[in-house]
Design an enzyme around this catalytic site. Structure first.
Site: not given
Ligand code: GUN
Length: 313
Positions: A78, A122, A145
């Site tokens: 990311k 995350q 998100d």
């Molecule tokens: N963990 C797995 N997928 C995601 C996501 O799309 N966003 C976040 N913040 N954590 C995750």
């Protein structure tokens, strides 16, 4: 058994659609790598124009608590995407022992920081931290998100704000290839808060007829056989048998599983499903990169920058 009754007309029209699109050839690929690259280019161009016009470069705070290996890989990717998109990444790597109060204090600080337009924490978080409390502590307008209860509720009520990245990314992927969603029977397998549930809402918002299957669904094969668009998001290899896929269906595989050999695969047997489907997304290189590119798109939009969605040239 849970019985679903289609009226005779809708059922026969479903079969007619299937027959028309029955594919003697193997499926075409929904290339998430190529489409996500096009989304990132679009985000980059929109941000560059915004900065040229005197606007502020958007900032995304990326918060990782602990050192879960999979989460560390996702977060690294990311942060790299931020560079590609022209977004300023703020890195917050916190130790596993971080308390919930400390994490909430950081989120409060980020919510007030006008250099930050997006806040991403995350998941999963360590077990001593309440994910719901953390998710809902992020400012609704910085919730890139799209997991905040308010943003999920807005999507449910057809007043979308920031939309969850995986489901929005899947719609972008299908739109890119001109694959119709509106009016079609979309079957989602999996009802997690991160993917399955918001995806059902997103598809409904797009005008699909939606069935969501989950761990209590009694005859999964029945629903899968009647899917024009099948989206599998369980994270368990083989949960859907490729034999159940209808001829000419569109198959989107969200699952990521590692075989003993180390190879990454999706939830469905790709080769066998591809022999029946009209379109299929691979793993890796399908939904994963779309989720990440959509995060960049959401961050630009949270900063008030419109991003044009790419369509196949
Ligand atoms: N963990 C797995 N997928 C995601 C996501 O799309 N966003 C976040 N913040 N954590 C995750």
């Amino acid at each position: 058994m849970l019985a679903i009754r289609y009226n005779a007309r809708s059922f026969s029209s479903l079969k007619t659609t299937m027959n028309k699109s029955m594919n003697p050839a193997p499926a075409q690929i929904l290339d998430g790598l190529a489409v996500s690259a096009a989304v990132l280019t679009s985000v980059h161009e929109a941000i560059a124009a915004h900065v040229r016009a005197g606007g502020q470069r958007p900032g995304l705070a990326v918060v990782l608590v602990g050192e879960d290996p999979a989460s560390s890989i996702y977060v690294r990717a990311k942060r790299k995407d931020c560079e590609r998109a022209g977004i300023q990444a703020g890195d917050f790597d916190l130790p596993f022992e971080t308390s919930q109060a400390e994490l909430l204090a950081l989120i409060d600080q980020l919510n007030r920081d006008d250099k930050i337009q997006g806040v991403l924490v995350q998941l999963p978080l360590p077990p001593h931290i309440d994910e719901v409390a953390v998710t809902n502590a992020i400012s609704v307008s910085k919730d890139v998100d799209g997991f905040h209860a308010f943003n999920v509720g807005r999507l449910a009520l057809r007043q979308p704000g920031l939309r969850p990245c995986t489901s929005r990314g899947i719609v972008t992927l299908l739109n890119y290839y001109g694959i119709r969603i509106k009016g079609r029977h979309c079957v989602v397998v999996g009802a997690s808060n991160i993917v399955g549930r918001p995806l059902g809402l997103e598809l409904l918002y797009q005008g699909a007829t939606v069935t969501t299957c989950h761990r209590f669904t009694e005859d999964l094969a029945f629903y899968v056989r009647h899917a024009e668009v099948l989206i599998i998001a369980v994270g368990k290899r083989g949960v859907v048998d490729a034999d159940w896929v209808a001829d000419g269906a569109v198959v989107v595989d969200v699952g990521i599983n590692r075989l003993e050999s180390g190879k990454l695969v999706g939830d469905i047997d790709f080769e066998r499903a591809a022999a029946k489907a009209a379109w299929i997304s691979p793993v890796p290189g399908g939904v994963g990169p779309m989720t990440r590119a959509t995060l960049m798109q959401n961050t630009a939009e949270a900063a008030g920058i419109d991003v044009a969605e790419p369509i196949m040239p």
